[in-house]
Design a protein around this motif. Structure first.
Motif, short mmCIF file in Angstrom:
data_model
loop_
_atom_site.label_atom_id
_atom_site.label_comp_id
_atom_site.label_asym_id
_atom_site.label_seq_id
_atom_site.Cartn_x
_atom_site.Cartn_y
_atom_site.Cartn_z
N SER A 17 36.75 84.76 62.85
CA SER A 17 35.74 85.60 62.18
C SER A 17 34.36 85.02 62.37
CB SER A 17 36.05 85.74 60.69
OG SER A 17 36.07 84.47 60.05
N GLU A 18 33.35 85.88 62.31
CA GLU A 18 31.96 85.45 62.40
C GLU A 18 31.05 86.58 61.92
OE1 GLU A 18 30.15 85.12 66.32
OE2 GLU A 18 31.84 86.18 67.21
N TRP A 19 29.80 86.23 61.60
CA TRP A 19 28.77 87.20 61.25
C TRP A 19 27.63 87.03 62.24
CZ3 TRP A 19 32.15 85.48 57.73
CH2 TRP A 19 32.56 86.33 56.70
N ASN A 20 27.21 88.12 62.88
CA ASN A 20 26.10 87.99 63.81
C ASN A 20 25.38 89.31 64.01
OD1 ASN A 20 27.33 89.50 66.05
ND2 ASN A 20 28.69 87.74 66.24
N ALA A 40 35.80 90.26 63.20
CA ALA A 40 36.98 89.40 63.08
C ALA A 40 38.12 89.92 63.96
CB ALA A 40 37.44 89.35 61.62
N ARG A 41 39.03 89.00 64.29
CA ARG A 41 40.20 89.35 65.10
C ARG A 41 41.28 88.31 64.82
NH1 ARG A 41 44.08 90.21 68.56
NH2 ARG A 41 43.75 91.48 70.42
N GLY A 42 42.50 88.77 64.56
CA GLY A 42 43.60 87.86 64.30
C GLY A 42 44.59 87.84 65.46
N MET A 43 45.45 86.83 65.45
CA MET A 43 46.55 86.77 66.42
C MET A 43 47.80 86.31 65.68
SD MET A 43 45.41 83.44 68.66
CE MET A 43 44.74 81.97 67.88
N ARG A 44 48.96 86.71 66.18
CA ARG A 44 50.20 86.35 65.50
C ARG A 44 51.30 86.02 66.50
NH1 ARG A 44 50.75 92.10 64.01
NH2 ARG A 44 50.47 91.57 61.83
N VAL A 45 52.21 85.19 66.05
CA VAL A 45 53.44 84.92 66.79
C VAL A 45 54.60 85.05 65.82
CG1 VAL A 45 52.40 83.40 68.51
CG2 VAL A 45 53.22 82.43 66.38
N SER A 46 55.73 85.50 66.33
CA SER A 46 56.92 85.65 65.49
C SER A 46 57.68 84.33 65.39
CB SER A 46 57.84 86.73 66.08
OG SER A 46 58.39 86.27 67.30
N TYR A 47 58.56 84.26 64.39
CA TYR A 47 59.40 83.08 64.24
C TYR A 47 60.24 82.87 65.50
CZ TYR A 47 62.95 79.89 62.42
OH TYR A 47 63.80 78.82 62.25
N GLU A 48 60.71 83.99 66.08
CA GLU A 48 61.51 83.89 67.30
C GLU A 48 60.71 83.29 68.45
OE1 GLU A 48 63.34 87.13 64.80
OE2 GLU A 48 61.32 86.47 65.33
N GLN A 49 59.43 83.70 68.57
CA GLN A 49 58.59 83.16 69.63
C GLN A 49 58.38 81.65 69.48
OE1 GLN A 49 55.32 86.04 69.06
NE2 GLN A 49 55.33 86.27 71.29
N THR A 50 58.26 81.20 68.24
CA THR A 50 58.04 79.77 68.02
C THR A 50 59.23 78.94 68.46
OG1 THR A 50 58.91 79.67 65.74
CG2 THR A 50 56.58 80.30 66.03
N LYS A 51 60.41 79.57 68.53
CA LYS A 51 61.61 78.84 68.91
C LYS A 51 61.94 78.99 70.40
CE LYS A 51 62.24 77.20 64.88
NZ LYS A 51 61.91 75.76 64.66
N THR A 52 61.21 79.85 71.09
CA THR A 52 61.44 80.04 72.53
C THR A 52 60.10 79.89 73.26
OG1 THR A 52 61.20 82.43 72.24
CG2 THR A 52 63.44 81.54 72.24
#
Length: 322
Positions: free
Chosen positions: A303-306, A96-108
């Motif tokens: 995510s995945e199973w392999n 699995a691997r996640g990604m994130r953006v901040s509230y500030e990034q969503t506004k710019t």
């Protein structure tokens, strides 16, 4: 503005408000990027199973009994019992691997921020896939308990590729001879060597070496791999596609039959049918709120199973000492 032809490109043109609920677009963008970057797809073909534990056998060639025979009218159709290879059992890995953006990034310029995160995540997934593929091959090489028919062979170069007196193609042809000449009890597997998988630096040394470079002279100079982009690399020696990959350690390379060939891949990438690759929609990372929860950020998870299992160990050869 140039015409948008992909989901990944579309991400960069949208605002956060436009794309936050576009889960399908996000998934399409991730899938597009992965199709472009997965070296493992050249080595392993997809296979879905209903269990977390998988079993598979080494592929074995069929002999004379499976030849199509002339039969008399009303005669029986000949049938044969295929040779069964050694069985291997393995449990799938959860990855699995996640990604994130901040509230500030969503506004710019939120779309560009999401695009960068998708690029980073898909690069990470592709690297992880390639490492898993490399580990599967190396584990098979290191397993000294196996019979010869189940082992992957290793060819040592007689000189490093940077040596002016060396011929980088010598160990490649030796590997190709082993792949294409592989037999079991006198019966050919029918493999064909198509691909050289190696570190980008080593493959660059190969392309610059005079004994490779001089193959492209006169009217063929335009086909010289030195002057071609990655997406338009010509075949080396009229047969081998180069696959540069920084995951492969310097000094080693692999020659193999790719998944698109008539003989098929070197193995299967087994995926659990309840654990297929999945990209979630965006959600507040730490509790729900109008501004992204307690961390004021949003995330999406992959995510995945392999498990990658090698069925055709004689369709790949490792080269060392290059």
């Amino acid at each position: 503005m140039a015409e948008i032809t992909s989901a990944y490109e579309a991400l960069g043109e949208l605002s956060w408000d436009d794309l936050v609920d576009e889960t399908d677009l996000l998934r399409d963008a991730v899938e597009e990027r992965l199709k472009l970057s997965r070296v493992a797809d050249l080595l392993f073909e997809e296979e879905t199973t209903s269990e977390l534990t998988v079993g598979y056998r080494t592929d074995m060639p069929s002999g004379d009994p499976d030849e199509v025979e002339k039969r008399a009218e009303f005669g029986n159709i000949p049938v044969f019992d295929p040779e069964k290879g050694r069985e291997f059992l393995a449990k799938m890995d959860s990855r699995a691997r996640g990604m994130r953006v901040s509230y500030e990034q969503t506004k710019t310029n939120g779309g560009k921020a999401v695009q960068r995160e998708v690029r980073a995540m898909t690069n990470a997934i592709a690297r992880s896939d390639t490492r898993a593929a490399l580990l599967a091959v190396e584990k098979r090489i290191a397993d000294t308990t196996l019979d010869d028919v189940d082992q992957i062979e290793v060819v040592a170069a007689t000189a490093q590729w940077a040596n002016p007196d060396a011929n980088p193609l010598d160990p490649v042809w030796s590997a190709a001879d082993l792949i294409e000449g592989a037999e079991y009890e006198g019966i050919s597997y029918g493999y064909f060597a198509t691909t050289i998988w190696g570190n980008p630096v080593d493959l660059s040394v190969m392309k610059r070496h005079p004994k490779v470079r001089d193959l492209y002279v006169g009217d063929m100079a335009s086909a010289n791999p030195l002057f071609a982009g990655v997406e338009s690399q010509p075949l080396i020696a009229g047969q081998f596609q180069l696959v540069p990959d920084a995951t492969v350690p310097r000094g080693t390379a692999f020659v193999f039959q790719d998944a698109a060939s008539l003989g098929g891949a070197i193995g299967s990438k087994f995926t659990w049918d309840s654990g297929q690759p999945l990209v979630t929609g965006w959600y507040s990372e730490n509790g729900e709120s109008a501004r992204g929860g307690a961390n004021m950020s949003y995330r999406s998870d992959y995510s995945e199973w392999n498990h990658m299992g090698i069925r055709a160990p004689k369709a790949i050869i490792k080269i060392t000492g290059i």
